[in-house]
Each structure stands twice: as structure tokens, then as C-alpha cells.
Design a protein around this motif. Structure first.
Motif, PDB file in Angstrom:
ATOM      1  N   PRO A 159       0.817  -1.218   0.000  1.00  0.00           N
ATOM      2  CA  PRO A 159       0.000   0.000   0.000  1.00  0.00           C
ATOM      3  C   PRO A 159       0.852   1.271   0.000  1.00  0.00           C
ATOM      4  O   PRO A 159       1.978   1.285   0.499  1.00  0.00           O
ATOM      5  CB  PRO A 159      -0.818  -0.106   1.282  1.00  0.00           C
ATOM      6  N   LEU A 160       0.263   2.312  -0.580  1.00  0.00           N
ATOM      7  CA  LEU A 160       0.933   3.604  -0.709  1.00  0.00           C
ATOM      8  C   LEU A 160       1.355   4.161   0.655  1.00  0.00           C
ATOM      9  O   LEU A 160       2.391   4.829   0.764  1.00  0.00           O
ATOM     10  CB  LEU A 160      -0.039   4.558  -1.410  1.00  0.00           C
ATOM     11  N   SER A 161       0.564   3.898   1.692  1.00  0.00           N
ATOM     12  CA  SER A 161       0.911   4.399   3.032  1.00  0.00           C
ATOM     13  C   SER A 161       2.311   3.929   3.431  1.00  0.00           C
ATOM     14  O   SER A 161       3.102   4.706   3.977  1.00  0.00           O
ATOM     15  CB  SER A 161      -0.118   3.949   4.063  1.00  0.00           C
ATOM     16  N   GLU A 162       2.620   2.674   3.137  1.00  0.00           N
ATOM     17  CA  GLU A 162       3.938   2.147   3.513  1.00  0.00           C
ATOM     18  C   GLU A 162       5.047   2.766   2.663  1.00  0.00           C
ATOM     19  O   GLU A 162       6.150   3.014   3.146  1.00  0.00           O
ATOM     20  CB  GLU A 162       3.942   0.620   3.400  1.00  0.00           C
ATOM     21  N   LEU A 163       4.736   3.033   1.396  1.00  0.00           N
ATOM     22  CA  LEU A 163       5.745   3.677   0.539  1.00  0.00           C
ATOM     23  C   LEU A 163       6.080   5.076   1.058  1.00  0.00           C
ATOM     24  O   LEU A 163       7.231   5.511   0.998  1.00  0.00           O
ATOM     25  CB  LEU A 163       5.258   3.765  -0.905  1.00  0.00           C
ATOM     26  N   PHE A 164       5.069   5.770   1.588  1.00  0.00           N
ATOM     27  CA  PHE A 164       5.344   7.102   2.143  1.00  0.00           C
ATOM     28  C   PHE A 164       6.162   7.015   3.431  1.00  0.00           C
ATOM     29  O   PHE A 164       6.985   7.891   3.702  1.00  0.00           O
ATOM     30  CB  PHE A 164       4.036   7.876   2.363  1.00  0.00           C
ATOM     31  N   VAL A 165       5.944   5.975   4.222  1.00  0.00           N
ATOM     32  CA  VAL A 165       6.775   5.766   5.413  1.00  0.00           C
ATOM     33  C   VAL A 165       8.232   5.561   4.983  1.00  0.00           C
ATOM     34  O   VAL A 165       9.160   6.141   5.567  1.00  0.00           O
ATOM     35  CB  VAL A 165       6.259   4.563   6.239  1.00  0.00           C
ATOM     36  N   MET A 207       3.731   8.524   7.816  1.00  0.00           N
ATOM     37  CA  MET A 207       3.200   8.614   6.453  1.00  0.00           C
ATOM     38  C   MET A 207       2.970  10.077   6.061  1.00  0.00           C
ATOM     39  O   MET A 207       3.326  10.492   4.948  1.00  0.00           O
ATOM     40  CB  MET A 207       1.901   7.839   6.350  1.00  0.00           C
ATOM     41  N   VAL A 208       2.388  10.851   6.964  1.00  0.00           N
ATOM     42  CA  VAL A 208       2.133  12.264   6.665  1.00  0.00           C
ATOM     43  C   VAL A 208       3.458  12.995   6.426  1.00  0.00           C
ATOM     44  O   VAL A 208       3.586  13.773   5.474  1.00  0.00           O
ATOM     45  CB  VAL A 208       1.314  12.933   7.789  1.00  0.00           C
ATOM     46  N   ASP A 209       4.452  12.703   7.241  1.00  0.00           N
ATOM     47  CA  ASP A 209       5.782  13.284   6.988  1.00  0.00           C
ATOM     48  C   ASP A 209       6.305  12.874   5.611  1.00  0.00           C
ATOM     49  O   ASP A 209       6.911  13.685   4.897  1.00  0.00           O
ATOM     50  CB  ASP A 209       6.777  12.808   8.052  1.00  0.00           C
ATOM     51  N   GLY A 210       6.074  11.616   5.252  1.00  0.00           N
ATOM     52  CA  GLY A 210       6.560  11.114   3.964  1.00  0.00           C
ATOM     53  C   GLY A 210       5.859  11.757   2.786  1.00  0.00           C
ATOM     54  O   GLY A 210       6.463  11.956   1.730  1.00  0.00           O
ATOM     55  N   ILE A 211       4.585  12.088   2.959  1.00  0.00           N
ATOM     56  CA  ILE A 211       3.829  12.767   1.898  1.00  0.00           C
ATOM     57  C   ILE A 211       4.381  14.171   1.692  1.00  0.00           C
ATOM     58  O   ILE A 211       4.686  14.589   0.575  1.00  0.00           O
ATOM     59  CB  ILE A 211       2.328  12.814   2.252  1.00  0.00           C
ATOM     60  N   VAL A 212       4.512  14.902   2.780  1.00  0.00           N
ATOM     61  CA  VAL A 212       4.992  16.285   2.681  1.00  0.00           C
ATOM     62  C   VAL A 212       6.442  16.317   2.200  1.00  0.00           C
ATOM     63  O   VAL A 212       6.844  17.210   1.440  1.00  0.00           O
ATOM     64  CB  VAL A 212       4.806  17.002   4.039  1.00  0.00           C
ATOM     65  N   ALA A 213       7.215  15.317   2.596  1.00  0.00           N
ATOM     66  CA  ALA A 213       8.607  15.245   2.134  1.00  0.00           C
ATOM     67  C   ALA A 213       8.682  15.001   0.634  1.00  0.00           C
ATOM     68  O   ALA A 213       9.610  15.446  -0.043  1.00  0.00           O
ATOM     69  CB  ALA A 213       9.357  14.144   2.875  1.00  0.00           C
TER      70      ALA A 213
END
Lengths: 331, 331
Positions: free
Chosen positions: A265-271, B15-21
Motif C-alpha cells: 500500500p501507498l501508506s507504507e511507501l510514504f513511510v 506517512m504524513v511526513d513522507g507525503i509532505v517530504a
């Protein structure tokens, strides 16, 4: 293993129909092939950029067919190179008289069949067929299906930069030069938590324990460099990013791709991306743009890869150019 | 179950940090919240469109933050509504003086917390806070977490159309009217082959046999309308499409979304899309544009959904407008 399929042997045929059905005024299928081309191909007087390879890596390659990116993409059976015949038909159908650049991922089958196809197309009257072989996977030198390094996610940056320059009317030598520049400045490395499951077999391609991961894996599930215990996402991000940076040796601005292998899932990719960006900053690098998502997958494999492209003004300009290819969103 | 995570309790924060990053010059995180807003928020004199909900559905909603789409997106914990406090902070941060439209998926927690947040924001000086509740899931009337139908993938078309009109400077009444028009003309239905696995539990949310699928499933794994034996992709596409068309009753041009639930490879979604498009054609409908990919997911669940939006010239115009939101590619 359950899948959203009809007869597993029809998956590529039906998938290609499904792609063209989704983008009917932008793409069409060449008769009696599994080749997707721009609806307006060949574009008279324009260099064409084409690619292809085994299926199972979607949106690679057909998702990158569009103005400003690929003119054509040939889909082989799952994890199997397209035939020389189909590749030759693609090259001929995309030839607008200014030459055709073939972007080839470095796998023995692809390299051999694109070589054959180029010869066949030249016999059929295509004047200039050039090839660029992408070998961005820093994990292993030589592998199950390659002499030398494998071609993976960095290929998408080659599609984009070469396709953008071709769209502007550049000559085949210039388009080839830019493609080679991307190849020279990009590196990738991947990992997996689970195996992919091919439609025909219906079971995992390889065994992996519930507490194990594979570092440096290939996009067909072929072995990487290390089978190790499951690690935290940050540790995985560090391992992949460090090895890629050691290879690419960027110094200023970079483009980054944090790619999912299909089942993650995309959530893990953002982590994962969060830690990748910290590492880039620690190295004094400036992140110019990041793509996070599924770009070159391995069916339903869970895992990710990290790609870094060392940029200059020319590459930034080409990555910024518009494209209507459905699989790529320009910065 | 293996996941690409660090401490599972940190997944949303990281995840939120990863999105903004990933999108630093387009988005920023509001301090001490899990809210992502446009970097230039609030845009003076512009109506803002905001949304939010539980995490685990990425790219929903933060992936749709950008010019021409959402001004802000609040992420709750996994499958849990954001708090009224965080939603209120988002509304205040996005208020450019012309009003704020909240796009709310119909789940009891979301509806309640957005209500509270609207009141709080008005007390804090935001003049006009409007709400539109999306309830496009045609599968079930009332469900585990809702009175009435659930809000699912059609929400993304609401984001796009309302966001595009707001970007053009329309008044809050107009933006609200268009959002309601999309809600009135869109329907969706989903199915799953496997359960999602939440990060905190680390095991499947529900049991499903190796030869079973769930038709009409919700995006949190909540029950649908039927547990049945695995069927061919074409049969599944027929079931979902037929029920959506029966509800939406479109007559001319339609927009279509074939959405993956997170763990399903794109190749399978295209196989489904092939049959969806045949059915639309059989019904005499004209497909105007199709989006195939992961837009509103349920973590790593395998499955898909079909969404159909009945179009008119205004909606086509708004769907065609540019956006730099990373999760949405304009036609």
C-alpha cells in the motif's frame, strides 16, 4: 491464490485490451500483436521512442505511451520478452521517418529480441533504429537473466526524458544522447517482503519465511543479494538509499522514485519515503521532485525500490515537460 | 503479516511526513496535526475545498491536495475519523475569506466530527463552512459504520470538480452546488478477494476462504451484500457495473474509475476494465475518460471497485481542468 482474472492464459491479451479501452483516443493496439502505440503513430518527421518487455510490471511499459513519452510499448507474456516479430512491427508502426529509439531493459531475452527486431525493421525499410540498454539496478552484477546489471525503475526516467526531447523535434542522435545520459546517472535497488504469484502457476515464485525479506530482489522475483530477517522500514530505506547513492554519486539536485512492487500500500511507501528524504538531506543533496507509487511492479509482490537520478538543467527541463501518458504525472 | 513499517503506532504520523517530504513545495503539514494543506494555503479570496477521514485509503485524501483540487486533507488514525479539533484547525488554516467546503464521506464518525469542526471553526471566525456528504456506494443501504449509504471512490470526482471550480474563483454556493451535482450523479461498488491487515493488529480484519470473495465490501473490510465463490473477472465486472448503472442511470457520456483496493496489481484492474467498457458500450453509453489505478484503497486488500459518473458539459470541463495534486492525472 485468488486473482481477478478470467482464463490465466488470456491475461496479457485481455490486459492490453483493457489498457486501450481505458485510453481509446490516445492509444490503439496494433492488429494481431500485444503492442500498444500512440493513436497518432507514426508522427511524421518525429523521432519515436519505444520500449517493451515481459508483462507483470504494469504500468510498465504501456502506461507510459502518450505524447511526450513513449510512442509504443510491446507486452510479452508474463515475465517473458516480446518476440522479435512483435518488436519489429512496433518499430515499423512508430517510424515517422526520423528514426526510432528502442529503450531496452537489460535482460538477455529483451536484448536479443530487440537486436533481431532492429535488423528486421531495417530490412523492412526503417532507416535508423537506435538502442539504449538500461542497467540501473545496483544490487547485483550479473544475475539470473542478465549479463551485467538488470534494468529496472530508472527506465521510466529514460522514457520520460527521451520522449520529451523527441516531442520537441530533436534528431535521433540527440534523443539517444539524452537517453544514455539518464542511464549514466541513475541507480535503483529493490527489496521484497513476499513473492509474486504468476497467473499461470497460481502459487508463489519463491519461498520466503514469514519473518524474512529479500534485499536487492529483481522484478521477476529473482534473487537479490541477501535474505535477512524482517527489518524496520527505516533500516530498509537506509540500506537501499545508501547503496544507490554509493553508485550514482550525485552532487546536487536529484529526482527520486520510491516505487511499490505491486502489493504494497501507498501508506507504507510514504513511510519509506520519509526516511529516504532524510538520508538525501543528510548527504547534502537537494530533492528536486519525488514520484511515490507503483511504476514498475512485479505483479502482486510486496516490497519497494528506491531510484535516484542525478540531475542537470537539461534533465530537469525534460522531466518537467508535459505528457499525457496515464502512468506518469509531470512535476 | 510483514509490512514496511517502523513502530506500527507511528504509521500515520510517519506517512504524513513522507507525503509532505515528497511534495515539499506544494504541500505542508500543519503543526501538531496530521493535516496536509497546500503550501500556499489559505489562498486569499478563494473558496477552499477540504476533506479528510481515516487513514489506510491512500492516496485518499492527502494525495489530492494541490492546485485545482483539495486545499487540505486531514488524516485520522487507520480507519478512524480525524478529531473535530484537527478538522477545525484545517478549516481555519484553509480559510481565505470566501468560505470552506468540507467534502465528507458518509461514515458516522466523519459526519459527527466534521459537524463539530464546522461549529468550532465558525466560533473561531470562519464565516462560511459548508458541507457535502458523499454516499455513492450502491451496495448497501445502512452499514456497519453508516446510516444510509457509504461514501467511497466517487468522492474523488467530488474533490476534482469542486476543487476546479473553486480554483476559478467561483462563490461557495456554486462550488457546493457542483459538489452536490457530482454526488447526485455518481455510484460505486466494490469487492474483495482478501482482507486488509491493519498495522496495529497485524492480522486479517476478517476471515475469508481461499475460494471465496466478498461482493459489495466496504473500504474498511466491513461486510458487503454477498459472500460467494470466486468468480471470473468478467463476471465480477458485470456484477459491479450492472448494479452501479442501475443506480446512476446515466444516458450519455460517463467518467469511469476502476479502482484497486491496494493489493491488486494494475494488470488485473485492466482485465476488469476491459469488461466494464464492453458493458458500457452495450448500454449505449459513451466513455469520456477512465481512471484505472489505486485511488481509494483499503490498505493491502486485494479487490477492486467500479465507479460511474454521469456527465454533463460542466462536469467534463471541471474534470479536464489542470491540477498538480500528485494522486490525480487530468485527462
Amino acid at each position: 491464490m485468488k486473482k481477478l482474472l478470467n482464463d490465466p492464459s488470456d491475461v496479457v491479451d485481455e490486459m492490453v485490451d483493457g489498457i486501450v479501452a481505458a485510453y481509446p483516443n490516445r492509444t490503439r493496439r496494433l492488429d494481431d500483436t500485444k503492442v500498444v502505440v500512440r493513436d497518432d503513430a507514426p508522427v511524421d518527421g518525429k523521432v519515436s521512442v519505444v520500449s517493451g518487455g515481459g508483462s507483470g510490471h504494469e504500468p510498465t511499459h504501456a502506461g507510459f505511451v502518450g505524447e511526450g513519452m513513449l510512442d509504443g510499448a510491446a507486452a510479452g507474456e508474463v515475465f517473458t520478452s516480446p518476440t522479435g516479430d512483435e518488436l519489429s512491427e512496433m518499430i515499423q508502426a512508430c517510424d515517422g521517418g526520423a528514426g526510432v529509439l528502442c529503450v531496452v531493459k537489460n535482460y538477455e531475452g529483451d536484448v536479443m529480441n530487440f537486436d533481431t527486431a532492429a535488423e528486421m525493421a531495417e530490412i523492412e525499410g526503417v532507416d535508423m533504429v537506435e538502442q539504449v540498454v538500461v542497467n540501473d539496478d545496483v544490487a547485483v552484477e550479473d544475475s539470473t537473466y542478465t549479463s551485467g546489471r538488470r534494468g529496472v525503475q530508472g527506465t521510466i526516467f529514460v522514457h520520460k526524458c527521451a520522449g520529451a526531447l523527441a516531442e520537441r523535434g530533436a534528431a535521433i542522435e540527440e534523443v539517444t544522447r539524452v537517453a544514455e545520459k539518464v542511464v549514466d546517472n541513475v541507480g535503483s535497488m529493490g527489496m521484497a517482503l513476499t513473492s509474486c504469484v504468476t497467473p499461470d502457476k497460481g502459487e508463489p515464485t519463491f519461498d520466503i519465511d514469514d519473518d524474512e525479506i529479500e534485499i536487492g530482489i529483481g522484478i521477476h522475483g529473482e534473487p537479490g543479494v541477501e535474505r535477512t530477517e524482517i527489518m524496520e522500514a527505516d533500516t530498509i530505506a537506509e540500506r537501499l538509499t545508501t547503496e544507490v547513492l554509493d553508485d550514482v554519486q550525485p552532487s546536487g539536485e536529484v529526482a527520486v522514485m520510491v516505487n511499490g512492487m505491486g502489493g504494497t500500500p501507498l501508506s507504507e511507501l510514504f513511510v519509506v519515503n520519509r526516511r529516504v528524504q532524510e538520508l538525501l538531506e543528510d548527504e547534502g543533496l537537494e530533492m528536486w521532485n519525488t514520484w511515490v507509487g507503483d511504476y514498475m511492479t512485479s505483479l502482486d509482490m510486496e516490497g519497494c525500490s528506491v531510484t535516484v537520478l542525478d540531475l542537470d538543467d537539461e534533465l530537469k527541463d525534460l522531466l518537467s515537460a508535459p505528457t499525457d501518458a496515464p502512468g506518469f504525472k509531470t512535476k
